[in-house]
Design a protein around this motif. Structure first.
Motif, PDB file in Angstrom:
ATOM      1  N   ILE A  38    -107.418  26.035 -25.157  1.00  0.00           N
ATOM      2  CA  ILE A  38    -106.727  24.894 -25.757  1.00  0.00           C
ATOM      3  C   ILE A  38    -106.649  25.164 -27.253  1.00  0.00           C
ATOM      4  O   ILE A  38    -107.667  25.345 -27.911  1.00  0.00           O
ATOM      5  CB  ILE A  38    -107.494  23.572 -25.517  1.00  0.00           C
ATOM      6  N   ARG A  39    -105.443  25.185 -27.766  1.00  0.00           N
ATOM      7  CA  ARG A  39    -105.253  25.409 -29.204  1.00  0.00           C
ATOM      8  C   ARG A  39    -104.522  24.195 -29.767  1.00  0.00           C
ATOM      9  O   ARG A  39    -103.436  23.846 -29.296  1.00  0.00           O
ATOM     10  CB  ARG A  39    -104.452  26.681 -29.449  1.00  0.00           C
ATOM     11  N   VAL A  40    -105.127  23.584 -30.766  1.00  0.00           N
ATOM     12  CA  VAL A  40    -104.548  22.405 -31.405  1.00  0.00           C
ATOM     13  C   VAL A  40    -104.377  22.723 -32.883  1.00  0.00           C
ATOM     14  O   VAL A  40    -105.338  23.085 -33.556  1.00  0.00           O
ATOM     15  CB  VAL A  40    -105.460  21.161 -31.228  1.00  0.00           C
ATOM     16  N   THR A  41    -103.156  22.634 -33.368  1.00  0.00           N
ATOM     17  CA  THR A  41    -102.882  22.865 -34.786  1.00  0.00           C
ATOM     18  C   THR A  41    -102.185  21.636 -35.348  1.00  0.00           C
ATOM     19  O   THR A  41    -101.545  20.880 -34.615  1.00  0.00           O
ATOM     20  CB  THR A  41    -102.002  24.114 -35.001  1.00  0.00           C
ATOM     21  N   ASN A  42    -102.326  21.447 -36.660  1.00  0.00           N
ATOM     22  CA  ASN A  42    -101.667  20.294 -37.282  1.00  0.00           C
ATOM     23  C   ASN A  42    -101.284  20.625 -38.711  1.00  0.00           C
ATOM     24  O   ASN A  42    -101.721  21.627 -39.263  1.00  0.00           O
ATOM     25  CB  ASN A  42    -102.570  19.051 -37.207  1.00  0.00           C
ATOM     26  N   ASN A  43    -100.467  19.758 -39.288  1.00  0.00           N
ATOM     27  CA  ASN A  43     -99.987  19.966 -40.645  1.00  0.00           C
ATOM     28  C   ASN A  43    -100.750  19.130 -41.662  1.00  0.00           C
ATOM     29  O   ASN A  43    -100.291  18.922 -42.776  1.00  0.00           O
ATOM     30  CB  ASN A  43     -98.486  19.648 -40.740  1.00  0.00           C
ATOM     31  N   GLY A  44    -101.931  18.685 -41.283  1.00  0.00           N
ATOM     32  CA  GLY A  44    -102.715  17.809 -42.153  1.00  0.00           C
ATOM     33  C   GLY A  44    -103.513  18.554 -43.205  1.00  0.00           C
ATOM     34  O   GLY A  44    -103.355  19.762 -43.408  1.00  0.00           O
ATOM     35  N   ASP A  45    -104.392  17.793 -43.848  1.00  0.00           N
ATOM     36  CA  ASP A  45    -105.261  18.347 -44.886  1.00  0.00           C
ATOM     37  C   ASP A  45    -106.152  19.447 -44.310  1.00  0.00           C
ATOM     38  O   ASP A  45    -106.567  19.373 -43.155  1.00  0.00           O
ATOM     39  CB  ASP A  45    -106.154  17.243 -45.467  1.00  0.00           C
ATOM     40  N   LYS A  46    -106.458  20.429 -45.143  1.00  0.00           N
ATOM     41  CA  LYS A  46    -107.346  21.515 -44.703  1.00  0.00           C
ATOM     42  C   LYS A  46    -108.762  20.986 -44.512  1.00  0.00           C
ATOM     43  O   LYS A  46    -109.146  19.973 -45.092  1.00  0.00           O
ATOM     44  CB  LYS A  46    -107.348  22.638 -45.729  1.00  0.00           C
ATOM     45  N   LEU A  47    -109.522  21.714 -43.709  1.00  0.00           N
ATOM     46  CA  LEU A  47    -110.917  21.370 -43.485  1.00  0.00           C
ATOM     47  C   LEU A  47    -111.721  21.534 -44.765  1.00  0.00           C
ATOM     48  O   LEU A  47    -111.432  22.419 -45.579  1.00  0.00           O
ATOM     49  CB  LEU A  47    -111.536  22.286 -42.429  1.00  0.00           C
ATOM     50  N   ALA A  48    -112.750  20.720 -44.903  1.00  0.00           N
ATOM     51  CA  ALA A  48    -113.696  20.909 -45.997  1.00  0.00           C
ATOM     52  C   ALA A  48    -114.425  22.231 -45.767  1.00  0.00           C
ATOM     53  O   ALA A  48    -114.549  22.672 -44.615  1.00  0.00           O
ATOM     54  CB  ALA A  48    -114.686  19.755 -46.021  1.00  0.00           C
ATOM     55  N   PRO A  49    -114.921  22.867 -46.817  1.00  0.00           N
ATOM     56  CA  PRO A  49    -115.627  24.138 -46.633  1.00  0.00           C
ATOM     57  C   PRO A  49    -116.802  24.020 -45.642  1.00  0.00           C
ATOM     58  O   PRO A  49    -117.069  24.936 -44.893  1.00  0.00           O
ATOM     59  CB  PRO A  49    -116.132  24.482 -48.039  1.00  0.00           C
ATOM     60  N   GLN A  50    -117.476  22.912 -45.638  1.00  0.00           N
ATOM     61  CA  GLN A  50    -118.575  22.655 -44.703  1.00  0.00           C
ATOM     62  C   GLN A  50    -118.303  21.322 -44.005  1.00  0.00           C
ATOM     63  O   GLN A  50    -118.843  20.288 -44.396  1.00  0.00           O
ATOM     64  CB  GLN A  50    -119.918  22.586 -45.453  1.00  0.00           C
ATOM     65  N   PRO A  51    -117.461  21.307 -42.967  1.00  0.00           N
ATOM     66  CA  PRO A  51    -117.130  20.036 -42.309  1.00  0.00           C
ATOM     67  C   PRO A  51    -118.391  19.368 -41.752  1.00  0.00           C
ATOM     68  O   PRO A  51    -119.292  20.029 -41.244  1.00  0.00           O
ATOM     69  CB  PRO A  51    -116.214  20.440 -41.156  1.00  0.00           C
ATOM     70  N   VAL A  52    -118.452  18.052 -41.901  1.00  0.00           N
ATOM     71  CA  VAL A  52    -119.594  17.288 -41.414  1.00  0.00           C
ATOM     72  C   VAL A  52    -119.337  16.922 -39.958  1.00  0.00           C
ATOM     73  O   VAL A  52    -118.329  16.301 -39.628  1.00  0.00           O
ATOM     74  CB  VAL A  52    -119.784  16.012 -42.257  1.00  0.00           C
TER      75      VAL A  52
END
Length: 76
Positions: A38-52
């Protein structure tokens, strides 16, 4: 397996809308050598360097873990 696939995609959509503020999401589901990808891509904001990790990550972990699968995040 279908329910797990649905729940993983559902949570991915919620995360894309809520956290990335995405306006477009692409979902690709592929079966390859008895594996479901399953691959999910989006055009939103990039991930934080260390996602919580929050409830959304825990939900995905739970469903993926039921089938001894793995998952990851990446920003491009």
């Amino acid at each position: 397996m279908r329910l797990a696939c649905f729940r993983i995609i559902e949570q991915s959509l919620l995360n894309a809308a809520k956290h990335a503020k995405a306006t477009e999401v692409t979902i690709a589901v592929t079966e390859l050598d008895n594996e479901l990808i399953i691959r999910v891509t989006n055009n939103g904001d990039k991930l934080a360097p260390q996602p919580v990790a929050g409830a959304g990550f825990a939900t995905i972990d739970e469903w993926v873990g039921q089938y001894s699968g793995t998952w990851n995040l990446s920003s491009q």
